[in-house]
Design a protein around this motif. Structure first.
Motif, PDB file in Angstrom:
ATOM      1  N   GLY A 124     -16.026  -3.881 -18.030  1.00  0.00           N
ATOM      2  CA  GLY A 124     -14.994  -4.895 -18.203  1.00  0.00           C
ATOM      3  C   GLY A 124     -15.627  -6.215 -18.580  1.00  0.00           C
ATOM      4  O   GLY A 124     -16.794  -6.279 -18.979  1.00  0.00           O
ATOM      5  N   THR A 125     -14.861  -7.272 -18.450  1.00  0.00           N
ATOM      6  CA  THR A 125     -15.440  -8.592 -18.665  1.00  0.00           C
ATOM      7  C   THR A 125     -16.449  -8.881 -17.558  1.00  0.00           C
ATOM      8  O   THR A 125     -16.454  -8.225 -16.510  1.00  0.00           O
ATOM      9  CB  THR A 125     -14.363  -9.678 -18.659  1.00  0.00           C
ATOM     10  N   ALA A 126     -17.288  -9.865 -17.785  1.00  0.00           N
ATOM     11  CA  ALA A 126     -18.240 -10.249 -16.739  1.00  0.00           C
ATOM     12  C   ALA A 126     -17.515 -10.619 -15.459  1.00  0.00           C
ATOM     13  O   ALA A 126     -17.979 -10.307 -14.357  1.00  0.00           O
ATOM     14  CB  ALA A 126     -19.098 -11.419 -17.219  1.00  0.00           C
ATOM     15  N   PHE A 127     -16.346 -11.259 -15.584  1.00  0.00           N
ATOM     16  CA  PHE A 127     -15.576 -11.657 -14.406  1.00  0.00           C
ATOM     17  C   PHE A 127     -15.166 -10.427 -13.601  1.00  0.00           C
ATOM     18  O   PHE A 127     -15.255 -10.401 -12.369  1.00  0.00           O
ATOM     19  CB  PHE A 127     -14.339 -12.452 -14.816  1.00  0.00           C
ATOM     20  N   THR A 128     -14.708  -9.395 -14.290  1.00  0.00           N
ATOM     21  CA  THR A 128     -14.263  -8.177 -13.604  1.00  0.00           C
ATOM     22  C   THR A 128     -15.435  -7.415 -13.008  1.00  0.00           C
ATOM     23  O   THR A 128     -15.347  -6.887 -11.890  1.00  0.00           O
ATOM     24  CB  THR A 128     -13.489  -7.286 -14.591  1.00  0.00           C
ATOM     25  N   MET A 129     -16.529  -7.341 -13.745  1.00  0.00           N
ATOM     26  CA  MET A 129     -17.670  -6.573 -13.262  1.00  0.00           C
ATOM     27  C   MET A 129     -18.414  -7.276 -12.136  1.00  0.00           C
ATOM     28  O   MET A 129     -18.957  -6.619 -11.242  1.00  0.00           O
ATOM     29  CB  MET A 129     -18.644  -6.294 -14.419  1.00  0.00           C
ATOM     30  N   GLU A 130     -18.451  -8.600 -12.151  1.00  0.00           N
ATOM     31  CA  GLU A 130     -19.324  -9.337 -11.229  1.00  0.00           C
ATOM     32  C   GLU A 130     -18.611  -9.871  -9.993  1.00  0.00           C
ATOM     33  O   GLU A 130     -19.270 -10.199  -9.008  1.00  0.00           O
ATOM     34  CB  GLU A 130     -19.997 -10.476 -11.985  1.00  0.00           C
ATOM     35  N   GLN A 131     -17.279  -9.978 -10.030  1.00  0.00           N
ATOM     36  CA  GLN A 131     -16.554 -10.436  -8.856  1.00  0.00           C
ATOM     37  C   GLN A 131     -15.981  -9.238  -8.102  1.00  0.00           C
ATOM     38  O   GLN A 131     -15.925  -8.123  -8.622  1.00  0.00           O
ATOM     39  CB  GLN A 131     -15.449 -11.417  -9.273  1.00  0.00           C
ATOM     40  N   ASP A 132     -15.527  -9.476  -6.879  1.00  0.00           N
ATOM     41  CA  ASP A 132     -15.168  -8.379  -5.977  1.00  0.00           C
ATOM     42  C   ASP A 132     -13.689  -7.995  -6.030  1.00  0.00           C
ATOM     43  O   ASP A 132     -13.312  -6.981  -5.465  1.00  0.00           O
ATOM     44  CB  ASP A 132     -15.544  -8.769  -4.542  1.00  0.00           C
ATOM     45  N   PHE A 133     -12.861  -8.779  -6.722  1.00  0.00           N
ATOM     46  CA  PHE A 133     -11.417  -8.541  -6.629  1.00  0.00           C
ATOM     47  C   PHE A 133     -11.018  -7.159  -7.138  1.00  0.00           C
ATOM     48  O   PHE A 133     -10.018  -6.593  -6.684  1.00  0.00           O
ATOM     49  CB  PHE A 133     -10.646  -9.632  -7.396  1.00  0.00           C
ATOM     50  N   TYR A 134     -11.781  -6.602  -8.037  1.00  0.00           N
ATOM     51  CA  TYR A 134     -11.435  -5.314  -8.651  1.00  0.00           C
ATOM     52  C   TYR A 134     -12.180  -4.160  -7.984  1.00  0.00           C
ATOM     53  O   TYR A 134     -11.563  -3.226  -7.476  1.00  0.00           O
ATOM     54  CB  TYR A 134     -11.759  -5.363 -10.142  1.00  0.00           C
ATOM     55  N   SER A 135     -13.511  -4.248  -7.975  1.00  0.00           N
ATOM     56  CA  SER A 135     -14.291  -3.177  -7.345  1.00  0.00           C
ATOM     57  C   SER A 135     -14.001  -3.102  -5.846  1.00  0.00           C
ATOM     58  O   SER A 135     -13.984  -2.009  -5.265  1.00  0.00           O
ATOM     59  CB  SER A 135     -15.787  -3.385  -7.585  1.00  0.00           C
ATOM     60  N   GLY A 136     -13.732  -4.261  -5.235  1.00  0.00           N
ATOM     61  CA  GLY A 136     -13.401  -4.273  -3.819  1.00  0.00           C
ATOM     62  C   GLY A 136     -12.103  -3.544  -3.529  1.00  0.00           C
ATOM     63  O   GLY A 136     -11.987  -2.837  -2.517  1.00  0.00           O
ATOM     64  N   ARG A 137     -11.125  -3.702  -4.396  1.00  0.00           N
ATOM     65  CA  ARG A 137      -9.855  -2.996  -4.193  1.00  0.00           C
ATOM     66  C   ARG A 137     -10.050  -1.490  -4.403  1.00  0.00           C
ATOM     67  O   ARG A 137      -9.478  -0.677  -3.657  1.00  0.00           O
ATOM     68  CB  ARG A 137      -8.794  -3.538  -5.156  1.00  0.00           C
ATOM     69  N   LEU A 138     -10.833  -1.120  -5.402  1.00  0.00           N
ATOM     70  CA  LEU A 138     -11.106   0.299  -5.621  1.00  0.00           C
ATOM     71  C   LEU A 138     -11.801   0.920  -4.410  1.00  0.00           C
ATOM     72  O   LEU A 138     -11.535   2.060  -4.045  1.00  0.00           O
ATOM     73  CB  LEU A 138     -11.971   0.477  -6.865  1.00  0.00           C
ATOM     74  N   ALA A 139     -12.692   0.150  -3.791  1.00  0.00           N
ATOM     75  CA  ALA A 139     -13.398   0.658  -2.611  1.00  0.00           C
ATOM     76  C   ALA A 139     -12.485   0.715  -1.396  1.00  0.00           C
ATOM     77  O   ALA A 139     -12.411   1.741  -0.700  1.00  0.00           O
ATOM     78  CB  ALA A 139     -14.612  -0.226  -2.325  1.00  0.00           C
ATOM     79  N   ALA A 140     -11.762  -0.390  -1.137  1.00  0.00           N
ATOM     80  CA  ALA A 140     -10.974  -0.490   0.088  1.00  0.00           C
ATOM     81  C   ALA A 140      -9.751   0.415   0.070  1.00  0.00           C
ATOM     82  O   ALA A 140      -9.411   1.035   1.085  1.00  0.00           O
ATOM     83  CB  ALA A 140     -10.554  -1.940   0.298  1.00  0.00           C
ATOM     84  N   ARG A 141      -9.081   0.508  -1.063  1.00  0.00           N
ATOM     85  CA  ARG A 141      -7.816   1.246  -1.114  1.00  0.00           C
ATOM     86  C   ARG A 141      -7.974   2.685  -1.589  1.00  0.00           C
ATOM     87  O   ARG A 141      -7.098   3.514  -1.339  1.00  0.00           O
ATOM     88  CB  ARG A 141      -6.819   0.512  -2.005  1.00  0.00           C
TER      89      ARG A 141
END
Length: 230
Positions: A124-141
């Motif tokens: 994804g964009t650097a913002f998506t790859m480097e911040q937790d809002f996306y990968s964190g949701r994939l992990a938590a949910r």
């Protein structure tokens, strides 16, 4: 049928695919003359991109909330943000608009788990790859372990999105670059790859990867059809 409120224009290249995919899904479910009830707020992406580059996420959140409220006021019954990166403020947008928001990571995570994978790479964009809002949701949910490319590869992926794909430019050299990034992620243990930017599907498809690709644009649009018809 529920009326969907689409926050798009980020970029319009992918928003056009959203509109097509959602309407094709409704037609397949309801018959040849059926189409989706939807409202679209389309940003001038040059303004959004400049604020992203400047790191002004507070102003971006304000603009996203305003767009969502306009759609709610016009009669939308559910919201979609037609881009991965701007899900950074998805919770704030949903709360301010007072409407349910279909988060792009949820149908994606569900599809990955349904396919039997638990270790996935994220492009994804650097913002998506480097911040937790996306990968964190994939992990938590969704219980996923998420890999991202190394720094040099992240820079390649990000540059091609912003310099080429959002402008509708598709280059064979860039496809080869993405193939290399994907191959290195597979070598690092990725069982599948999430195309976590809604423009990436313009450049690569399953033939470019040794492991399954999950296209967030298509998955988000399909979930929107289910929501609209529920």
């Amino acid at each position: 049928m529920k009326t969907l409120g689409l926050i798009g224009g980020m970029s319009w290249e992918s928003s056009a695919h959203y509109y097509r995919l959602i309407n094709q899904g409704v037609r397949a479910a309801r018959g040849p003359t059926a189409s989706a009830k939807c409202l679209l707020w389309s940003f001038d992406f040059s303004e959004i991109e400049a604020l992203q580059r400047a790191g002004d996420w507070d102003q971006l959140e304000t603009l996203m909330i305003e767009a969502a409220q306009r759609l709610a006021g016009a009669g939308a019954e559910a919201l979609m943000i037609c881009t991965n990166t701007m899900h950074l403020m998805a919770d704030a947008v949903e709360a301010a608009a007072g409407l349910p928001l279909l988060h792009i990571a949820d149908p994606t995570g569900a599809a990955v788990r349904a396919a039997g994978f638990d270790r996935v790479a994220l492009l994804g964009t650097a913002f998506t790859m480097e911040q937790d809002f996306y990968s964190g949701r994939l992990a938590a949910r969704h219980g996923l372990s998420v890999l991202v490319p190394e720094a040099d590869d992240r820079a390649i992926v990000h540059r091609i999105i912003y310099d080429e794909l959002v402008a509708g430019v598709v280059r064979e050299e860039s496809r080869a670059d993405y193939r290399g990034v994907i191959a290195r992620l597979v070598d690092s243990g990725a069982q599948a790859v999430i195309l976590g930017c809604t423009e990436i599907m313009l450049l690569v498809d399953q033939s470019d990867s040794a492991v399954p690709l999950f296209d967030t644009t298509a998955l988000h649009a399909a979930a929107a059809v289910d929501l609209a018809l529920s």
